[in-house]
Enzyme design. Structure first.
Site, PDB file in Angstrom:
ATOM      1  N   HIS A   1       0.894  -1.025   0.162  1.00 15.44           N
ATOM      2  CA  HIS A   1      -0.002   0.160  -0.166  1.00 15.44           C
ATOM      3  C   HIS A   1       0.962   1.407  -0.047  1.00 15.44           C
ATOM      4  O   HIS A   1       2.000   1.339   0.740  1.00 15.44           O
ATOM      5  CB  HIS A   1      -0.908  -0.001   1.187  1.00 15.44           C
ATOM      6  CG  HIS A   1      -2.007   0.937   1.088  1.00 15.44           C
ATOM      7  ND1 HIS A   1      -2.009   2.329   1.533  1.00 15.44           N
ATOM      8  CD2 HIS A   1      -3.379   0.759   0.923  1.00 15.44           C
ATOM      9  CE1 HIS A   1      -3.303   2.586   1.008  1.00 15.44           C
ATOM     10  NE2 HIS A   1      -3.936   1.718   0.773  1.00 15.44           N
TER      11      HIS A   1
ATOM     12  N   ASP B   1      -7.890  -5.534   0.157  1.00 20.99           N
ATOM     13  CA  ASP B   1      -8.527  -6.419  -1.140  1.00 20.99           C
ATOM     14  C   ASP B   1      -7.910  -7.823  -0.691  1.00 20.99           C
ATOM     15  O   ASP B   1      -8.289  -8.771  -1.534  1.00 20.99           O
ATOM     16  CB  ASP B   1      -7.928  -5.867  -2.359  1.00 20.99           C
ATOM     17  CG  ASP B   1      -8.593  -4.674  -2.963  1.00 20.99           C
ATOM     18  OD1 ASP B   1      -9.582  -4.432  -2.480  1.00 20.99           O
ATOM     19  OD2 ASP B   1      -7.808  -3.904  -3.748  1.00 20.99           O
TER      20      ASP B   1
HETATM   21  C1  SDX Z   1      -6.323  -0.344  -2.772  1.00 22.75           C
HETATM   22  O1  SDX Z   1      -4.601   4.144  -2.127  1.00 22.75           O
HETATM   23  C2  SDX Z   1      -5.431   3.531  -1.503  1.00 22.75           C
HETATM   24  O2  SDX Z   1      -6.064   4.129  -0.436  1.00 22.75           O
HETATM   25  C3  SDX Z   1      -6.168   2.418  -2.018  1.00 22.75           C
HETATM   26  C4  SDX Z   1      -7.047   1.470  -1.101  1.00 22.75           C
HETATM   27  C5  SDX Z   1      -8.533   2.237  -0.848  1.00 22.75           C
HETATM   28  O3  SDX Z   1      -9.123   1.756   0.066  1.00 22.75           O
HETATM   29  O4  SDX Z   1      -8.862   3.122  -1.831  1.00 22.75           O
HETATM   30  O5  SDX Z   1      -6.678   1.245  -0.128  1.00 22.75           O
HETATM   31  C6  SDX Z   1      -7.479   0.187  -1.952  1.00 22.75           C
HETATM   32  O6  SDX Z   1      -6.418  -0.208  -4.067  1.00 22.75           O
HETATM   33  C7  SDX Z   1      -5.544  -1.448  -2.273  1.00 22.75           C
HETATM   34  C8  SDX Z   1      -4.338  -1.641  -3.107  1.00 22.75           C
HETATM   35  C9  SDX Z   1      -4.936  -3.053  -4.071  1.00 22.75           C
HETATM   36  N1  SDX Z   1      -3.974  -3.279  -4.825  1.00 22.75           N
HETATM   37  C10 SDX Z   1      -3.106  -4.275  -4.988  1.00 22.75           C
HETATM   38  O7  SDX Z   1      -3.103  -5.199  -3.948  1.00 22.75           O
HETATM   39  C11 SDX Z   1      -2.081  -4.500  -5.966  1.00 22.75           C
HETATM   40  C12 SDX Z   1      -0.723  -5.014  -5.639  1.00 22.75           C
HETATM   41  N2  SDX Z   1       0.067  -4.165  -4.830  1.00 22.75           N
HETATM   42  C13 SDX Z   1       0.581  -3.025  -5.507  1.00 22.75           C
HETATM   43  O8  SDX Z   1       0.615  -3.089  -6.712  1.00 22.75           O
HETATM   44  C14 SDX Z   1       1.198  -1.880  -4.601  1.00 22.75           C
HETATM   45  O9  SDX Z   1       1.431  -2.182  -3.357  1.00 22.75           O
HETATM   46  C15 SDX Z   1       0.276  -0.558  -4.776  1.00 22.75           C
HETATM   47  C16 SDX Z   1      -0.314  -0.261  -6.070  1.00 22.75           C
HETATM   48  C17 SDX Z   1      -1.042  -0.985  -3.791  1.00 22.75           C
HETATM   49  C18 SDX Z   1       1.046   0.568  -4.190  1.00 22.75           C
HETATM   50  O10 SDX Z   1       1.998   0.859  -5.037  1.00 22.75           O
HETATM   51  P1  SDX Z   1       3.343   2.011  -4.851  1.00 22.75           P
HETATM   52  O11 SDX Z   1       3.029   2.793  -3.678  1.00 22.75           O
HETATM   53  O12 SDX Z   1       3.332   2.847  -6.119  1.00 22.75           O
HETATM   54  O13 SDX Z   1       4.420   1.160  -4.619  1.00 22.75           O
HETATM   55  P2  SDX Z   1       5.442   0.411  -5.517  1.00 22.75           P
HETATM   56  O14 SDX Z   1       4.472  -0.346  -6.642  1.00 22.75           O
HETATM   57  O15 SDX Z   1       6.327   1.747  -6.084  1.00 22.75           O
HETATM   58  O16 SDX Z   1       6.237  -0.435  -4.684  1.00 22.75           O
HETATM   59  C19 SDX Z   1       7.338   0.136  -3.829  1.00 22.75           C
HETATM   60  C20 SDX Z   1       8.161  -1.194  -3.511  1.00 22.75           C
HETATM   61  C21 SDX Z   1       8.519  -1.579  -4.660  1.00 22.75           C
HETATM   62  O17 SDX Z   1       9.928  -2.521  -4.352  1.00 22.75           O
HETATM   63  P3  SDX Z   1      11.307  -1.671  -4.736  1.00 22.75           P
HETATM   64  O18 SDX Z   1      11.240  -1.524  -6.224  1.00 22.75           O
HETATM   65  O19 SDX Z   1      11.407  -0.231  -4.148  1.00 22.75           O
HETATM   66  O20 SDX Z   1      12.472  -2.777  -4.211  1.00 22.75           O
HETATM   67  O21 SDX Z   1       7.353  -2.228  -2.750  1.00 22.75           O
HETATM   68  C22 SDX Z   1       7.366  -3.454  -3.835  1.00 22.75           C
HETATM   69  C23 SDX Z   1       7.575  -3.045  -5.153  1.00 22.75           C
HETATM   70  O22 SDX Z   1       8.280  -3.929  -5.717  1.00 22.75           O
HETATM   71  N3  SDX Z   1       6.076  -3.764  -3.671  1.00 22.75           N
HETATM   72  C24 SDX Z   1       5.680  -4.909  -3.939  1.00 22.75           C
HETATM   73  C25 SDX Z   1       4.089  -5.127  -3.791  1.00 22.75           C
HETATM   74  N4  SDX Z   1       3.584  -3.615  -3.489  1.00 22.75           N
HETATM   75  C26 SDX Z   1       4.894  -3.050  -3.515  1.00 22.75           C
HETATM   76  N5  SDX Z   1       6.095  -6.283  -4.165  1.00 22.75           N
HETATM   77  C27 SDX Z   1       5.504  -7.203  -4.314  1.00 22.75           C
HETATM   78  N6  SDX Z   1       4.151  -7.300  -4.311  1.00 22.75           N
HETATM   79  C28 SDX Z   1       3.441  -6.268  -4.154  1.00 22.75           C
HETATM   80  N7  SDX Z   1       2.044  -6.165  -3.827  1.00 22.75           N
END
Ligand code: SDX
Length: 378
Positions: free
Chosen positions: A261, A315
């Site tokens: 998140h 989720d």
């Molecule tokens: C919702 O924003 C809200 O409030 C949303 C929400 C709401 O109520 O409205 O809470 C609802 O949308 C929940 C999120 C649902 N999405 C997912 O479950 C999809 C999987 N999660 C991600 O893709 C991700 O964590 C996000 C999209 C939720 C957040 O993305 P960010 O903040 O842009 O983070 P990022 O993708 O830049 O990741 C930062 C780091 C990276 O590693 P590094 O390159 O820094 O080493 O964290 C890692 C990422 O690779 N990472 C993950 C990961 N999420 C972040 N690695 C593996 N699996 C993951 N799910």
């Protein structure tokens, strides 16, 4: 010329001043209008929470009764809207059907009287009342059936489950579904709410505001993740496959659905409540074959990614609750939308109170002063 630092995804940039909700992502605290989510989940109902979000205070019993009654009396949709929905392809995703239907409401109620509190209230009531009816209607219609009429003696959550399954729901199931709606109702400046505020800032109508937010919610990085979590659990198949699955994702740099998140660096408090509710449903009805896989995923992801603050988000466990309630997987995100419409409308109203059109800037990294090349010389 002032040079601003470019922040991909507007990470950490405030896009509005808001008093609707707040998140402390390091302590895992979510509050709506200052009230902890755990308390609302235990004591409130979705409609009461929606009122709180939109009008800023908990309603008195008279105010709540009036709001519930208005919503109840606007649950039906016009036959022309259901006729339009019958023409949607049954293979289409219910989120697309919902986005089109929400936008279509604007054809019927398009007057933009944005300074008039009666217009605002009317639009709030209509959207909160009709969105569940449209979600349930598309579900029945795509299976070749007529939509079921809303049942006036059922409350908001029970009526939705009734319209979906054509039978009155079990009381625990209906209460748990109502809590799910409370949990999903609002979450600060998430992507779909930002979308709603940008659309609102142009002073367009609230149906366009909600339609644009529905479109934004559907993606797998946002609300669409709940559907993908179940597909992932199905693909994993058994507890033994969890570790290799996660290691493979990490090697491919693929995102693990339902984890991570932008704001939370600990487990999302909503995920904890949803997990407890899933357990209640398993106790009352039957255990779920995917729950052991989900718990093992949580353990392995914490081991591998806990240092990056990656834990289950809202989720991750919601799909297990919805599956136990007999809801088809591709309705999970429309259900998220049914709840979030309350938050979107609260932000719509707040945006109008102190509006300035959203018009950010960009960091241009293209060319300048290029001469036009005639087509025969390219
Ligand atoms: C919702 O924003 C809200 O409030 C949303 C929400 C709401 O109520 O409205 O809470 C609802 O949308 C929940 C999120 C649902 N999405 C997912 O479950 C999809 C999987 N999660 C991600 O893709 C991700 O964590 C996000 C999209 C939720 C957040 O993305 P960010 O903040 O842009 O983070 P990022 O993708 O830049 O990741 C930062 C780091 C990276 O590693 P590094 O390159 O820094 O080493 O964290 C890692 C990422 O690779 N990472 C993950 C990961 N999420 C972040 N690695 C593996 N699996 C993951 N799910």
């Amino acid at each position: 010329m002032m040079v601003c630092e470019f922040k991909p995804g507007l990470d950490g940039i405030p896009a509005a001043q808001s008093s609707i909700s707040s998140v402390d992502g390091h302590s895992g605290i979510l509050e709506y209008r200052g009230i902890r989510i755990e308390e609302l989940a235990e004591k409130s109902t979705f409609l009461e929470t929606a009122y709180l979000l939109i009008w800023g205070e908990l309603p008195t019993s008279e105010e709540l009764a009036a709001f519930e009654s208005e919503v109840r009396s606007h649950r039906r949709i016009k036959y022309r809207i259901s006729d339009m929905m019958k023409c949607f392809p049954e293979s289409g995703h219910p989120m697309d059907a919902l986005q089109a239907s929400a936008a279509a409401l604007g054809l019927f109620y398009s007057r933009r009287d944005l300074n008039n509190p009666i217009y605002i209230r009317d639009a709030v009531v209509r959207l909160i009342a009709k969105i569940p009816t449209m979600v349930a209607a598309f579900q029945l219609m795509r299976n070749g059936n007529d939509a079921v009429r809303p049942q006036d003696d059922l409350d908001y959550a029970a009526n939705f489950l009734y319209m979906l399954n054509e039978k009155e729901p079990d009381a625990l199931a209906a209460r748990i579904f109502d809590i799910c709606l409370i949990l999903h109702a609002e979450h600060t400046m998430n992507a779909s709410t930002f979308s709603a505020r940008v659309t609102a800032s142009t002073l367009t109508d609230p149906y366009a505001v909600v339609a644009s937010a529905v479109g934004t919610l559907g993606g797998p990085l946002h609300g669409g993740a709940n559907e993908e979590v179940i597909q992932m659990l199905e693909a994993i198949g058994c507890v033994e496959n969890v570790r290799p699955y996660i290691e493979d994702c990490l090697e491919r740099k693929a995102k693990i659905m339902g984890f991570g998140h932008r704001v939370y660096k600990v487990k999302d408090p909503r995920a904890t409540i949803l997990q407890n509710m899933a357990e209640k449903l398993f106790d009352k009805f039957s255990p779920d074959k995917y729950y052991d896989i989900a718990q093992e995923m949580e353990r392995v992801v914490e081991e591998k990614l806990g240092h990056k603050g990656i834990y289950p988000n809202v989720d991750f466990y919601s799909g297990l609750v919805y599956l136990k309630l007999g809801i088809p997987t591709d309705l999970f995100t429309p259900i998220f939308a049914i709840a979030r419409v309350a938050g979107w409308l609260a932000h719509w109203k707040e945006q109008l109170e102190e509006n300035r059109i959203y018009r950010p800037t960009q960091v241009y990294n293209g060319k300048h002063s290029i001469l036009y090349t005639p087509i025969e010389k390219r």
